[in-house]
Design a protein around this motif. Structure first.
Motif, mmCIF file in Angstrom:
data_model
loop_
_atom_site.group_PDB
_atom_site.id
_atom_site.type_symbol
_atom_site.label_atom_id
_atom_site.label_comp_id
_atom_site.label_asym_id
_atom_site.label_seq_id
_atom_site.Cartn_x
_atom_site.Cartn_y
_atom_site.Cartn_z
ATOM 1 N N HIS A 124 0.835 -1.204 0.000
ATOM 2 C CA HIS A 124 0.000 0.000 0.000
ATOM 3 C C HIS A 124 0.869 1.253 0.000
ATOM 4 O O HIS A 124 0.613 2.214 -0.749
ATOM 5 N N ASP A 125 1.913 1.256 0.835
ATOM 6 C CA ASP A 125 2.786 2.430 0.938
ATOM 7 C C ASP A 125 3.589 2.657 -0.339
ATOM 8 O O ASP A 125 3.937 3.804 -0.663
ATOM 9 N N ILE A 138 5.541 9.140 -9.108
ATOM 10 C CA ILE A 138 6.589 9.010 -10.130
ATOM 11 C C ILE A 138 5.974 8.990 -11.532
ATOM 12 O O ILE A 138 6.468 9.640 -12.461
ATOM 13 N N ARG A 139 4.905 8.243 -11.681
ATOM 14 C CA ARG A 139 4.236 8.186 -12.980
ATOM 15 C C ARG A 139 3.735 9.570 -13.412
ATOM 16 O O ARG A 139 3.868 9.966 -14.579
ATOM 17 N N ILE A 167 10.656 15.965 -7.345
ATOM 18 C CA ILE A 167 9.608 15.050 -6.874
ATOM 19 C C ILE A 167 9.958 13.611 -7.255
ATOM 20 O O ILE A 167 9.798 12.677 -6.468
ATOM 21 N N LEU A 168 10.462 13.448 -8.474
ATOM 22 C CA LEU A 168 10.841 12.122 -8.965
ATOM 23 C C LEU A 168 11.946 11.509 -8.102
ATOM 24 O O LEU A 168 11.857 10.365 -7.651
ATOM 25 N N LEU A 173 11.006 4.781 -2.321
ATOM 26 C CA LEU A 173 10.902 3.394 -2.774
ATOM 27 C C LEU A 173 12.146 2.591 -2.404
ATOM 28 O O LEU A 173 12.058 1.417 -2.031
ATOM 29 N N ASP A 174 13.302 3.216 -2.499
ATOM 30 C CA ASP A 174 14.551 2.532 -2.171
ATOM 31 C C ASP A 174 14.577 2.126 -0.704
ATOM 32 O O ASP A 174 15.015 1.029 -0.346
ATOM 33 N N ILE A 175 14.095 3.005 0.171
ATOM 34 C CA ILE A 175 14.034 2.703 1.607
ATOM 35 C C ILE A 175 13.085 1.530 1.867
ATOM 36 O O ILE A 175 13.387 0.611 2.643
ATOM 37 N N GLN A 176 11.931 1.562 1.201
ATOM 38 C CA GLN A 176 10.960 0.488 1.387
ATOM 39 C C GLN A 176 11.487 -0.843 0.843
ATOM 40 O O GLN A 176 11.248 -1.899 1.429
#
Length: 232
Positions: free
Chosen positions: A155-156, A164-165, A187-188, A195-198
């Motif tokens: 979800h996160d 990003i899209r 922002i990108l 995302l890298d952290i997740q």
């Protein structure tokens, strides 16, 4: 003939030898007995922890040593049955022993009776199954929590992916002003870092599951072993 591997903790060599002799005279089961005097137990057990089926404490071993050594045994093997030898009929395991990890008591006088092989092996099997069932419950709870964590991750991760899209859509437009293009690039980058952290968190979970020394991995290894395979 069935083989049952025993780790016997006694106060004296003579008492250990006496019990070993009694067990060797039983015809229906073959016992392999590794004996240890109390003071040498920790060192010896480390070498045989994965090669025994049951632990027996002699009736003269002090209560403090029983508690201390039982905790040690449990740190190496959570499933192995641990019993106290006693001369009392229908003796109950004291609360302090149960908390430490002792499973049950066995009457010394019954060893030389015809029923002993059956009662002993039944008690061992019951203890093993009970502990494996408990471990399996822990497995289910861990997997449930893991599934909930993964659902939260999914979800996160949807939020930064959507951002990003959107940023890429605007950046693909040649008419976007340079100042806005710079904003979309920031922002990108920001959401890629999220995302890298997740993904790192997910890699940590995967590492824990594949680490044979982790509690989760040990429990996962029991998933397909709810049988009496520990008893030979």
């Amino acid at each position: 003939m069935r083989l049952l591997r025993i780790f016997l903790v006694e106060n004296t060599v003579s008492r250990a030898d006496n019990l070993r002799k009694k067990l060797s005279q039983i015809e229906t089961i073959r016992f392999s007995v590794t004996t240890s005097i109390v003071k040498d137990t920790e060192e010896i057990f480390k070498d045989v922890a994965d090669q025994i089926d049951v632990v027996l404490f002699g009736e003269k071993v002090s209560s403090s040593k029983i508690v201390e050594l039982t905790k040690l045994f449990r740190s190496y093997n959570t499933v192995i049955p641990i019993f106290l030898l006693t001369n009392q009929s229908e003796a109950r395991v004291l609360r302090k022993y149960r908390i430490a990890g002792v499973d049950d008591t066995l009457n010394v006088s019954e060893i030389e009776t015809p029923l002993f092989p059956w009662t002993f092996t039944s008690t061992v099997e019951h203890a093993v199954l009970k502990k494996k069932a408990k471990e399996y419950d822990v497995l289910n709870n861990r997997l449930r929590r893991l599934n909930e964590s993964l659902a939260t991750f999914m979800h996160d991760m949807n939020n930064p992916i959507s951002v990003i899209r959107l940023a890429m859509y605007h950046l693909d437009n040649p008419d976007v002003a340079n100042d806005k293009r710079e904003t979309f690039l920031k922002i990108l980058v920001s959401n890629v870092e999220k995302l890298d952290i997740q993904m790192q968190d997910l890699r940590n979970i995967r590492r824990q599951l594949s680490d044979k020394k982790s509690p989760t991995a040990k429990i996962l290894s029991l998933k397909n072993t709810l049988s009496l395979s520990a008893i030979h």
